[in-house]
Design a protein around this motif. Structure first.
Motif, PDB file in Angstrom:
ATOM      1  N   ARG A  80      47.964  32.360   5.145  1.00  0.00           N
ATOM      2  CA  ARG A  80      47.336  31.041   5.941  1.00  0.00           C
ATOM      3  C   ARG A  80      48.147  31.082   7.162  1.00  0.00           C
ATOM      4  O   ARG A  80      49.426  31.751   7.084  1.00  0.00           O
ATOM      5  N   THR A  81      47.752  30.384   8.407  1.00  0.00           N
ATOM      6  CA  THR A  81      48.521  30.188   9.413  1.00  0.00           C
ATOM      7  C   THR A  81      49.690  29.110   9.057  1.00  0.00           C
ATOM      8  O   THR A  81      49.353  28.255   8.149  1.00  0.00           O
ATOM      9  N   LEU A  82      50.740  29.229   9.741  1.00  0.00           N
ATOM     10  CA  LEU A  82      51.720  27.976   9.606  1.00  0.00           C
ATOM     11  C   LEU A  82      51.335  26.405   9.970  1.00  0.00           C
ATOM     12  O   LEU A  82      52.020  25.834   9.358  1.00  0.00           O
ATOM     13  N   ASP A  83      50.241  26.460  10.731  1.00  0.00           N
ATOM     14  CA  ASP A  83      49.805  25.126  10.864  1.00  0.00           C
ATOM     15  C   ASP A  83      48.832  24.812   9.818  1.00  0.00           C
ATOM     16  O   ASP A  83      48.123  23.437  10.344  1.00  0.00           O
ATOM     17  N   ALA A 129      62.102  19.887   4.888  1.00  0.00           N
ATOM     18  CA  ALA A 129      63.109  20.918   4.759  1.00  0.00           C
ATOM     19  C   ALA A 129      62.818  21.945   3.703  1.00  0.00           C
ATOM     20  O   ALA A 129      63.074  23.093   3.857  1.00  0.00           O
ATOM     21  N   GLU A 130      62.389  21.353   2.684  1.00  0.00           N
ATOM     22  CA  GLU A 130      61.742  22.378   1.629  1.00  0.00           C
ATOM     23  C   GLU A 130      60.698  23.548   1.913  1.00  0.00           C
ATOM     24  O   GLU A 130      60.609  24.645   1.610  1.00  0.00           O
ATOM     25  N   VAL A 131      59.784  22.904   2.671  1.00  0.00           N
ATOM     26  CA  VAL A 131      58.712  23.654   3.095  1.00  0.00           C
ATOM     27  C   VAL A 131      59.202  24.640   4.205  1.00  0.00           C
ATOM     28  O   VAL A 131      58.667  25.738   4.173  1.00  0.00           O
ATOM     29  N   GLN A 132      60.009  24.058   4.832  1.00  0.00           N
ATOM     30  CA  GLN A 132      60.687  25.091   6.424  1.00  0.00           C
ATOM     31  C   GLN A 132      61.578  26.282   5.416  1.00  0.00           C
ATOM     32  O   GLN A 132      61.401  27.174   5.829  1.00  0.00           O
ATOM     33  N   GLY A 133      62.178  25.882   4.191  1.00  0.00           N
ATOM     34  CA  GLY A 133      62.838  26.996   3.493  1.00  0.00           C
ATOM     35  C   GLY A 133      61.696  27.981   2.767  1.00  0.00           C
ATOM     36  O   GLY A 133      62.160  29.079   2.842  1.00  0.00           O
ATOM     37  N   ARG A 134      60.722  27.517   2.330  1.00  0.00           N
ATOM     38  CA  ARG A 134      59.801  28.380   1.755  1.00  0.00           C
ATOM     39  C   ARG A 134      59.261  29.529   2.983  1.00  0.00           C
ATOM     40  O   ARG A 134      59.112  30.538   2.564  1.00  0.00           O
ATOM     41  N   ILE A 135      59.146  28.748   4.086  1.00  0.00           N
ATOM     42  CA  ILE A 135      58.599  29.578   5.305  1.00  0.00           C
ATOM     43  C   ILE A 135      59.674  30.608   5.539  1.00  0.00           C
ATOM     44  O   ILE A 135      59.327  31.982   5.743  1.00  0.00           O
ATOM     45  N   ALA A 136      60.862  30.126   5.710  1.00  0.00           N
ATOM     46  CA  ALA A 136      61.986  30.905   6.188  1.00  0.00           C
ATOM     47  C   ALA A 136      62.266  32.142   5.109  1.00  0.00           C
ATOM     48  O   ALA A 136      62.550  33.144   5.629  1.00  0.00           O
ATOM     49  N   HIS A 137      62.184  31.712   3.865  1.00  0.00           N
ATOM     50  CA  HIS A 137      62.658  32.828   2.605  1.00  0.00           C
ATOM     51  C   HIS A 137      61.606  33.687   2.344  1.00  0.00           C
ATOM     52  O   HIS A 137      61.741  34.721   1.444  1.00  0.00           O
ATOM     53  N   TYR A 138      60.307  33.209   2.243  1.00  0.00           N
ATOM     54  CA  TYR A 138      59.272  33.989   2.007  1.00  0.00           C
ATOM     55  C   TYR A 138      58.070  34.227   2.850  1.00  0.00           C
ATOM     56  O   TYR A 138      57.800  35.491   2.738  1.00  0.00           O
ATOM     57  N   TYR A 139      57.770  33.447   3.555  1.00  0.00           N
ATOM     58  CA  TYR A 139      56.474  33.659   4.252  1.00  0.00           C
ATOM     59  C   TYR A 139      56.814  34.584   5.433  1.00  0.00           C
ATOM     60  O   TYR A 139      56.210  35.670   5.648  1.00  0.00           O
TER      61      TYR A 139
END
Length: 289
Positions: A80-83, A129-139
């Motif tokens: 999926r796209t980030l937006d 913050a938790e969604v941003q963490g998922r993006i940073a560490h996995y996506y």
């Protein structure tokens, strides 16, 4: 060589390299401790493309690169796209503009909101913050590894052929709220209606699957989403094809275990990979490698 990392496993060519990159973004089975889901894990696993990376495990042996996610798509969806994020899932305002798609409306956006129309995944809203963490560490790590593999192929060979590998539930039409007069095919090849891959390559994969007794459809009901849309630029000799396999063909959907057909399906897909390798080595329709 295989490089295990937190977000994915990247397996490089074990034979003379080909401009072939395969990725399985949805077969991950490691559920991070901070998931915080409100449904049983057994139900959450319905979102997995379980064992897809194993079905196509011969890719490195024919000279391809194989990338497989460790994290489940229900935690964050790498296709999926980030937006493509549902703002109703968030407890705060997202710092950038969002563009939720039809996938988000159905509950299957960047962060899945539900497993079906009647089953929400969370009993809470997620913090920014938790969604941003998922993006940073996995996506982002997954996308960076895939982009690097794609660019390496383009630089070395002047092009790339990308297989985006998935499996689909037997009730895919129902989940997508689609009325279909036809049963779901064993394989669905998605090229976004002919825009992401050269026709000859799509035809080759279809012919190889049909020759082994499988039914094959194109772009119905899956056309491909973010990954092939981004990678597939045929005019630049960048070709991307999504391959979906109907789950009961190779596994028990309730237990997630391989069924008795698994070894035969795995062998068939190994043979398909060898046919693809021959096609690329022969340079049909392009300069020989």
């Amino acid at each position: 060589m295989t490089e295990p990392v937190h977000a994915f496993t990247l397996s490089g060519p074990e034979a003379p390299a080909l401009p072939l990159v395969c990725d399985s973004p949805h077969s991950g089975t490691h559920y991070p401790d901070d998931f915080g889901h409100a449904v049983p894990r057994a139900l959450l696993r319905r979102g997995e493309d379980t064992h897809v990376e194993a079905l196509w495990c011969a890719a490195p042996a024919v000279g391809a690169t194989l990338l497989a996610a460790h994290f489940p798509r229900t935690y964050i969806d790498a296709n999926r796209t980030l937006d493509d994020l549902d703002p109703e899932l968030l407890e705060g305002a997202w710092p950038e503009p969002l563009a939720p798609s039809e996938k988000s409306r159905l509950g299957f956006g960047l962060i899945w909101r539900r497993l079906n129309a009647d089953m929400p995944i969370y009993a809470r809203r997620l913090s920014v913050a938790e969604v941003q963490g998922r993006i940073a560490h996995y996506y982002r790590p997954y996308h960076a590894a895939l982009a690097e593999a794609i660019e390496r192929s383009v630089q070395r060979f002047g092009g790339v052929w990308h297989l985006n590998l998935h499996s689909m539930p037997n009730n895919a039409y129902e989940r997508l709220q689609i009325q279909s007069p036809d049963p779901l095919a064993d394989f669905v090849l998605g090229d976004r209606d002919g825009t992401t891959c050269e026709p000859a390559f799509v035809a080759l994969v279809e012919q190889q699957l049909r020759a082994r007794g499988y039914s094959v459809a194109r772009n119905n009901p899956y056309k491909g989403v973010q990954l092939i849309a981004k990678i597939g630029q045929p005019a630049q000799n960048r070709h991307s094809l999504q391959v979906e396999i109907r789950r009961p063909v190779y596994m028990d959907e309730s237990t997630r275990e391989p069924n008795a057909n698994f070894p035969a399906v795995q062998k068939d897909l190994t043979d398909v990979l060898h046919a693809i390798a021959a096609y690329l080595r022969e340079g049909q329709g392009r300069q020989p490698l």
